[in-house]
Scaffold this active site. Structure first.
Site, short mmCIF file in Angstrom:
data_model
loop_
_atom_site.label_atom_id
_atom_site.label_comp_id
_atom_site.label_asym_id
_atom_site.label_seq_id
_atom_site.Cartn_x
_atom_site.Cartn_y
_atom_site.Cartn_z
N ARG A 152 43.93 4.46 37.48
CA ARG A 152 45.12 4.78 37.05
C ARG A 152 46.07 5.15 38.41
O ARG A 152 47.26 4.71 38.47
CB ARG A 152 45.31 5.79 36.02
CG ARG A 152 44.60 5.29 34.54
CD ARG A 152 44.84 6.27 33.50
NE ARG A 152 46.25 6.06 33.12
CZ ARG A 152 47.23 6.60 33.29
NH1 ARG A 152 47.05 7.93 33.91
NH2 ARG A 152 48.47 6.38 32.79
N TYR A 206 49.03 2.50 38.57
CA TYR A 206 50.34 2.83 38.01
C TYR A 206 51.10 3.98 38.87
O TYR A 206 51.97 4.65 38.59
CB TYR A 206 50.32 3.38 36.56
CG TYR A 206 49.29 2.71 35.68
CD1 TYR A 206 49.59 1.34 35.26
CD2 TYR A 206 48.14 2.88 35.17
CE1 TYR A 206 48.76 0.48 34.63
CE2 TYR A 206 47.36 2.39 34.45
CZ TYR A 206 47.55 1.17 34.09
OH TYR A 206 46.85 0.44 33.32
N CYS A 216 35.82 1.64 49.63
CA CYS A 216 36.24 0.90 51.01
C CYS A 216 37.78 0.64 51.35
O CYS A 216 37.97 -0.28 51.68
CB CYS A 216 35.39 -0.20 51.41
SG CYS A 216 33.69 0.19 51.35
N1 LLP Z 1 48.81 -0.27 20.10
C1 LLP Z 1 48.80 -1.44 20.88
C2 LLP Z 1 49.24 -2.81 20.35
C3 LLP Z 1 48.66 -1.41 22.36
O1 LLP Z 1 48.88 -2.46 23.02
C4 LLP Z 1 48.29 -0.08 22.76
C5 LLP Z 1 47.96 0.22 24.42
C6 LLP Z 1 48.03 1.12 22.10
C7 LLP Z 1 48.23 0.87 20.59
C8 LLP Z 1 47.81 2.35 22.55
O2 LLP Z 1 48.70 2.95 23.43
P1 LLP Z 1 48.49 4.59 23.91
O3 LLP Z 1 48.68 5.36 22.53
O4 LLP Z 1 47.16 4.63 24.37
O5 LLP Z 1 49.50 4.74 24.71
N2 LLP Z 1 45.91 1.33 31.04
C9 LLP Z 1 47.15 1.82 30.73
C10 LLP Z 1 47.41 1.99 29.27
C11 LLP Z 1 47.60 0.70 28.69
C12 LLP Z 1 48.09 0.64 27.14
C13 LLP Z 1 47.82 -0.77 26.47
N3 LLP Z 1 48.18 -0.69 24.98
C14 LLP Z 1 47.23 3.36 31.37
O6 LLP Z 1 46.13 3.82 31.92
O7 LLP Z 1 48.30 4.17 31.14
#
Ligand code: LLP
Length: 423
Positions: A320, A324, A351
């Protein structure tokens, strides 16, 4: 100079013992390093259960856990036991949930490009909902459905709302690969197509505006668009997605589940939306439940520049910060009440110079090689986005509760790394 690590970044059962050591789930965190090795993800099982119960109690039966945030069989079982449905975004996530014993009708299948195999498997096992993302998919489901069966679906809409979050995790704006755009008329056309498909049972609509959303008024704006759109259709279900943000650093504060639900239900009332409204959070359920612990391998003081503290993990277990620019805190579990007066940069063993875990961290000045060091709030999108970059085996994951630690994902071995090589 930073104060000791703050309680709002730690799991529910975190306590500091008289010796200054941090305990989670009644277990001394530093001791886990000797038992299970490092890097190690340590999840507070009570925290996970509490958050699942909170979501179900404020949002009711439709509340869904977004497994992409963190999934293994133990997590799938836990969320199911606590009354949540499970959002699975790929065939892989679906199969893990099924292997954990979660009934198919409690699963909601997502994805902007589900393969024919994934759709066929979902139809075959009988998932509770398929969230349809395109007309191609809609036609594919219609073709795959066995005669005499109607497949329960939701349509994913793009409401044209900015979520004020990182571009990579914003999904509600019109320029998006996800869903059917409301403003262009694509959403209306999709409803017509779904209604005239004999094998589709259109239950309602879905949207997801983004992730790590800290301004919950964005949900009210999405609901306004949805209510306006839904006015002519009388849908039973409206899913407003996940995305509720969490605090990662001591200066951050995040809205809680109760505030999120009030904003959503007030907006629904105001706009006269008469449907079951549900959510599918991932991060808000699991992020703060866990911390990652590492072993300090080297400490380099660069006079007049900074101190680099290198640990035995890095961007392979927490992508992350690189992806980001996410900020984290760090602290020593053996001295959880200590003032953190030494500025450091916490880096991994990969690396490249971008392999930074905490860009601007603070630790007690007596930090030494061999120390166990922790980064809190790594329960979401840490393990789930981990990689084998530099052929580093993925870490182990433990759940701690009532004085016990239970291994839920074992550490990968060199044999695991070689297991897919054929030549
Ligand atoms: N529903 C849908 C359709 C989604 O695409 C996502 C997340 C969620 C629910 C859940 O979102 P949350 O409540 O966890 O924010 N890798 C990124 C986050 C990507 C989220 C993708 N979709 C990070 O590490 O911040």
């Amino acid at each position: 100079m930073k104060n000791p690590i703050e309680g709002h970044l730690l799991p529910d059962t975190a306590r500091v013992g008289q010796d200054g050591h941090l305990f989670v789930g009644g277990v001394r965190v530093a001791d886990l390093a000797y038992e299970f090795g490092t890097p190690l993800f340590v999840y507070d099982e009570a925290h996970l259960r509490n958050r699942c119960r909170d979501v179900v109690s404020v949002f009711g039966d439709g509340a869904t856990y977004a497994t992409k945030a963190f999934l293994c069989k133990a997590m799938a079982r836990l969320a199911h036991e606590e009354g949540m449905r499970l959002d699975v975004a790929t065939g892989g996530e679906m199969h893990v949930a099924l292997a954990a014993g979660v009934p198919a009708d409690r699963l909601v299948l997502h994805g902007n490009n589900k393969s024919t195999d994934e759709l066929a498997a979902a139809i075959d096992v009988g998932v509770g909902r398929i969230v349809v993302d395109s007309l191609d998919e809609l036609e594919r489901i219609e073709r795959l459905a066995p005669s005499g069966r109607q497949i329960p679906v939701l349509l994913r809409l793009t409401p044209g709302v900015e979520a004020h979050t990182h571009e990579f995790v914003s999904t509600g704006q019109d320029d998006s690969k996800f869903g059917f755009t409301v403003s262009s008329g694509a959403a209306k056309a999709a409803v017509d197509a779904a209604r005239s498909a004999p094998h589709l049972d259109l239950r309602g609509i879905h949207c997801h505006i983004g992730s790590q959303v800290l301004r919950v008024d964005s949900y009210a704006r999405a609901l306004e668009v949805i209510a306006d759109f839904a006015a002519g259709f009388a849908f039973d279900e409206v899913v407003v997605g996940g995305g509720l943000g969490v605090a990662y650093t001591s200066d951050e504060r995040a809205p809680g589940l109760t505030e999120w639900s009030s904003v959503i239900s007030e907006a629904a009332q105001r706009v006269g939306l008469d449907a079951q409204i549900t959510v599918e959070p991932g991060r808000a359920v699991v992020a703060t439940a866990a911390m990652t612990i590492y072993t300090v391998g080297t400490i380099k003081d660069l006079p007049g520049i900074r101190t680099y503290v290198s640990v035995d993990g890095g961007m392979s277990d927490n992508a992350r910060p690189v992806m980001y620019g996410s900020r984290y805190e760090t602290f020593l579990p053996r001295a959880a009440h200590a003032e953190r007066s030494k500025p450091i940069r916490l880096v991994g063993k990969h690396c490249e110079s971008g392999d930074v875990i905490v860009r601007d961290g603070w630790v007690p000045p007596d930090i030494r090689v061999g120390d166990i060091i922790a980064t809190p709030v790594t329960g979401a999108y840490g393990y789930s986005m981990s990689s084998n970059y530099n052929r580093v085996p993925r870490p182990a994951v433990v759940f701690v509760a009532d004085g016990n630690a239970r291994l839920v994902i074992r550490r990968e071995s060199i044999a695991d790394l070689l297991s897919t090589d054929t030549g």
